[in-house]
Scaffold this motif. Structure first.
Motif, PDB file in Angstrom:
ATOM      1  N   VAL A 171      -8.026  12.441   7.014  1.00 51.94           N
ATOM      2  CA  VAL A 171      -8.188  11.123   7.620  1.00 51.94           C
ATOM      3  C   VAL A 171      -7.390  10.108   6.811  1.00 51.94           C
ATOM      4  O   VAL A 171      -7.432  10.115   5.574  1.00 51.94           O
ATOM      5  N   TYR A 172      -6.679   9.239   7.504  1.00 49.76           N
ATOM      6  CA  TYR A 172      -5.852   8.240   6.823  1.00 49.76           C
ATOM      7  C   TYR A 172      -5.878   6.927   7.610  1.00 49.76           C
ATOM      8  O   TYR A 172      -6.384   6.873   8.746  1.00 49.76           O
ATOM      9  N   ARG A 173      -5.332   5.887   6.998  1.00 47.01           N
ATOM     10  CA  ARG A 173      -5.443   4.548   7.592  1.00 47.01           C
ATOM     11  C   ARG A 173      -4.235   3.707   7.203  1.00 47.01           C
ATOM     12  O   ARG A 173      -3.497   4.045   6.277  1.00 47.01           O
ATOM     13  N   ASP A 174      -4.055   2.603   7.894  1.00 45.13           N
ATOM     14  CA  ASP A 174      -2.974   1.665   7.606  1.00 45.13           C
ATOM     15  C   ASP A 174      -2.918   1.369   6.108  1.00 45.13           C
ATOM     16  O   ASP A 174      -3.923   0.983   5.501  1.00 45.13           O
ATOM     17  N   PRO A 175      -1.749   1.559   5.469  1.00 47.62           N
ATOM     18  CA  PRO A 175      -1.658   1.410   4.005  1.00 47.62           C
ATOM     19  C   PRO A 175      -2.131   0.065   3.481  1.00 47.62           C
ATOM     20  O   PRO A 175      -2.812   0.013   2.446  1.00 47.62           O
ATOM     21  N   ALA A 176      -1.789  -1.027   4.166  1.00 48.77           N
ATOM     22  CA  ALA A 176      -2.186  -2.349   3.693  1.00 48.77           C
ATOM     23  C   ALA A 176      -3.702  -2.487   3.675  1.00 48.77           C
ATOM     24  O   ALA A 176      -4.277  -3.080   2.745  1.00 48.77           O
ATOM     25  N   GLU A 177      -4.369  -1.956   4.678  1.00 47.78           N
ATOM     26  CA  GLU A 177      -5.822  -2.067   4.761  1.00 47.78           C
ATOM     27  C   GLU A 177      -6.505  -1.276   3.651  1.00 47.78           C
ATOM     28  O   GLU A 177      -7.483  -1.733   3.042  1.00 47.78           O
ATOM     29  N   VAL A 178      -5.994  -0.081   3.371  1.00 50.46           N
ATOM     30  CA  VAL A 178      -6.596   0.749   2.327  1.00 50.46           C
ATOM     31  C   VAL A 178      -6.365   0.137   0.952  1.00 50.46           C
ATOM     32  O   VAL A 178      -7.275   0.056   0.120  1.00 50.46           O
ATOM     33  N   LEU A 179      -5.143  -0.307   0.699  1.00 49.43           N
ATOM     34  CA  LEU A 179      -4.848  -0.886  -0.604  1.00 49.43           C
ATOM     35  C   LEU A 179      -5.644  -2.169  -0.820  1.00 49.43           C
ATOM     36  O   LEU A 179      -6.142  -2.422  -1.927  1.00 49.43           O
ATOM     37  N   ALA A 180      -5.819  -2.971   0.221  1.00 45.44           N
ATOM     38  CA  ALA A 180      -6.614  -4.196   0.099  1.00 45.44           C
ATOM     39  C   ALA A 180      -8.038  -3.873  -0.306  1.00 45.44           C
ATOM     40  O   ALA A 180      -8.642  -4.566  -1.144  1.00 45.44           O
ATOM     41  N   GLU A 213      -1.754  -3.209  -8.196  1.00 41.37           N
ATOM     42  CA  GLU A 213      -1.302  -2.931  -6.831  1.00 41.37           C
ATOM     43  C   GLU A 213      -0.271  -1.801  -6.793  1.00 41.37           C
ATOM     44  O   GLU A 213      -0.265  -0.982  -5.876  1.00 41.37           O
ATOM     45  N   GLU A 214       0.589  -1.723  -7.830  1.00 46.95           N
ATOM     46  CA  GLU A 214       1.570  -0.640  -7.841  1.00 46.95           C
ATOM     47  C   GLU A 214       0.902   0.692  -8.159  1.00 46.95           C
ATOM     48  O   GLU A 214       1.182   1.708  -7.503  1.00 46.95           O
ATOM     49  N   LEU A 293      -4.003  -9.620   2.052  1.00 49.90           N
ATOM     50  CA  LEU A 293      -3.301  -8.836   1.039  1.00 49.90           C
ATOM     51  C   LEU A 293      -2.177  -9.665   0.412  1.00 49.90           C
ATOM     52  O   LEU A 293      -1.312 -10.179   1.113  1.00 49.90           O
ATOM     53  N   PRO A 294      -2.149  -9.784  -0.921  1.00 51.72           N
ATOM     54  CA  PRO A 294      -1.100 -10.572  -1.584  1.00 51.72           C
ATOM     55  C   PRO A 294       0.286  -9.968  -1.332  1.00 51.72           C
ATOM     56  O   PRO A 294       0.420  -8.755  -1.118  1.00 51.72           O
ATOM     57  N   PRO A 295       1.335 -10.783  -1.400  1.00 50.10           N
ATOM     58  CA  PRO A 295       2.699 -10.286  -1.147  1.00 50.10           C
ATOM     59  C   PRO A 295       3.095  -9.115  -2.043  1.00 50.10           C
ATOM     60  O   PRO A 295       3.719  -8.160  -1.579  1.00 50.10           O
ATOM     61  N   ALA A 296       2.750  -9.172  -3.324  1.00 49.76           N
ATOM     62  CA  ALA A 296       3.127  -8.079  -4.231  1.00 49.76           C
ATOM     63  C   ALA A 296       2.471  -6.768  -3.809  1.00 49.76           C
ATOM     64  O   ALA A 296       3.092  -5.702  -3.869  1.00 49.76           O
ATOM     65  N   ALA A 297       1.220  -6.845  -3.369  1.00 48.41           N
ATOM     66  CA  ALA A 297       0.523  -5.647  -2.912  1.00 48.41           C
ATOM     67  C   ALA A 297       1.115  -5.148  -1.601  1.00 48.41           C
ATOM     68  O   ALA A 297       1.235  -3.941  -1.374  1.00 48.41           O
ATOM     69  N   ARG A 298       1.500  -6.070  -0.749  1.00 50.79           N
ATOM     70  CA  ARG A 298       2.120  -5.682   0.522  1.00 50.79           C
ATOM     71  C   ARG A 298       3.438  -4.940   0.264  1.00 50.79           C
ATOM     72  O   ARG A 298       3.744  -3.935   0.918  1.00 50.79           O
ATOM     73  N   GLU A 299       4.196  -5.426  -0.698  1.00 52.57           N
ATOM     74  CA  GLU A 299       5.454  -4.760  -1.047  1.00 52.57           C
ATOM     75  C   GLU A 299       5.190  -3.375  -1.647  1.00 52.57           C
ATOM     76  O   GLU A 299       5.911  -2.410  -1.344  1.00 52.57           O
ATOM     77  N   ALA A 300       4.164  -3.266  -2.483  1.00 52.97           N
ATOM     78  CA  ALA A 300       3.829  -1.970  -3.082  1.00 52.97           C
ATOM     79  C   ALA A 300       3.399  -0.975  -2.015  1.00 52.97           C
ATOM     80  O   ALA A 300       3.792   0.197  -2.045  1.00 52.97           O
TER      81      ALA A 300
END
Length: 321
Positions: A171-180, A213-214, A293-300
């Motif tokens: 099971v997986y999910r949109d990267p931005a949502e999981v990282l947030a 975030e990285e 999600l902050p820009p740096a996290a979005r880029e990561a």
């Protein structure tokens, strides 16, 4: 050491001179009602278990497996973390005929690589632990499902070796949502140095110096990358966006399950509530997570997770009839 008896369940693994020993708690015949196995153990920290916790070596565990074999697993659930896998397990667990083992610490510990230990010995330990955890609790269970910790996705080759015929999903999910979610409340695997540096082949000093975030994005990307390689050999990719409907449809078909209308209604009722906090109604939060999600996290996320996420999506969509 004598093997345990009915009502006792593995609580944790303790290593002594490279050998695992099992501590057992008495859980009686109550079902595993909490979203996670460790929560069940927390509730079982009674004065009785504090005083009389049972401890055995692996030979006793093997004898228990021979004397009282647990339910054979009907399906394994792997995941990238914070992606709906607990929803899957909770929906399955809503049926009294299902025993669901969710992220049991002793099982995940034995799945890890242990240098110097022959693989067949590790396989025997792992199978015996599955059997001990999969003992019928109420007497009415006919199927058993195991959800592993997200980090255990890296141990898929070993688990597939131990149970080559058990169907499994990732099971997986949109990267931005999981990282947030992990930046707000990080899991241990997302913290450098706590759980094997998240499976990253990095010098400890480099990992510890990395921005959260990285580091988190690299770990999540590594989990997706690992699953992707094994999914090409079998296994079912499941996107969060397919839930909850996929449990009674795609996952059920993959696990070889058929549900009656009443069972389907019961599982759908379970999906109305928060998987990790069943007393709360579920409220979608994907839009909020992406927006905050902050820009740096979005880029990561775009650099370290997105390529693997897109590959998972291509594989999933290529299998749609």
């Amino acid at each position: 050491m004598t093997p345990p008896r009915q009502g006792w369940a593995p609580a944790w693994i303790e290593w002594r001179n490279g050998e695992p020993f099992v501590t057992w708690y008495y859980l009686g015949g109550a079902p595993l009602g909490e979203p996670f196995y460790d929560q069940t153990l927390q509730h079982a920290q009674t004065p009785f278990n504090s005083l009389f916790a049972h401890r055995t070596d692996m030979a006793a565990l093997a004898r228990w497996h021979e004397e009282s074999q647990g339910l054979p697993p009907s399906g394994f659930i792997f995941h990238m973390s914070r992606c709906g896998s607990t929803l899957v397990s909770r929906m399955l667990a809503s049926l009294p005929c299902h025993l669901v083992i969710s992220e049991a610490g002793p099982l995940d510990a034995l799945a890890r690589s242990h240098p110097g230990t022959p693989i067949e010995r590790r396989v025997a330990w792992f199978r015996s632990m599955i059997s001990a955890l999969a003992q019928r609790r109420t007497g009415g269970e006919t199927r058993c499902f195991v959800k592993f910790d997200s980090r255990t996705t890296l141990d898929l080759p070993f688990i597939r070796h131990a149970f080559p015929n058990v169907p499994w999903v990732f099971v997986y999910r949109d990267p931005a949502e999981v990282l947030a979610s992990h930046l707000s409340n990080p899991a241990p695997a997302m913290i450098p140095g706590i759980v094997g540096r998240g499976g990253l082949d990095l010098p400890p000093a480099l990992a510890l110096a990395m921005a959260p975030e990285e580091y988190g994005a690299r770990v999540l990307g590594r989990l997706c990358e690992a699953a992707l390689g094994y999914l090409r050999e079998g296994g079912l990719p499941v996107n969060y966006t397919q839930l909850p409907g996929a449990v009674g449809r795609d996952i059920a078909a993959h696990f070889g399950l058929r549900f009656s209308p009443r069972e389907a209604d019961r599982m759908n009722d379970a999906a109305l509530f928060h998987a990790k906090f069943p007393e709360q109604r579920f409220e979608p939060d994907g839009d909020y997570k992406r927006r905050e999600l902050p820009p740096a996290a979005r880029e990561a996320a775009a650099r370290w997770i997105e390529p693997h996420y897109e590959a998972l999506e291509r594989l999933r969509l290529s299998r749609v009839p």
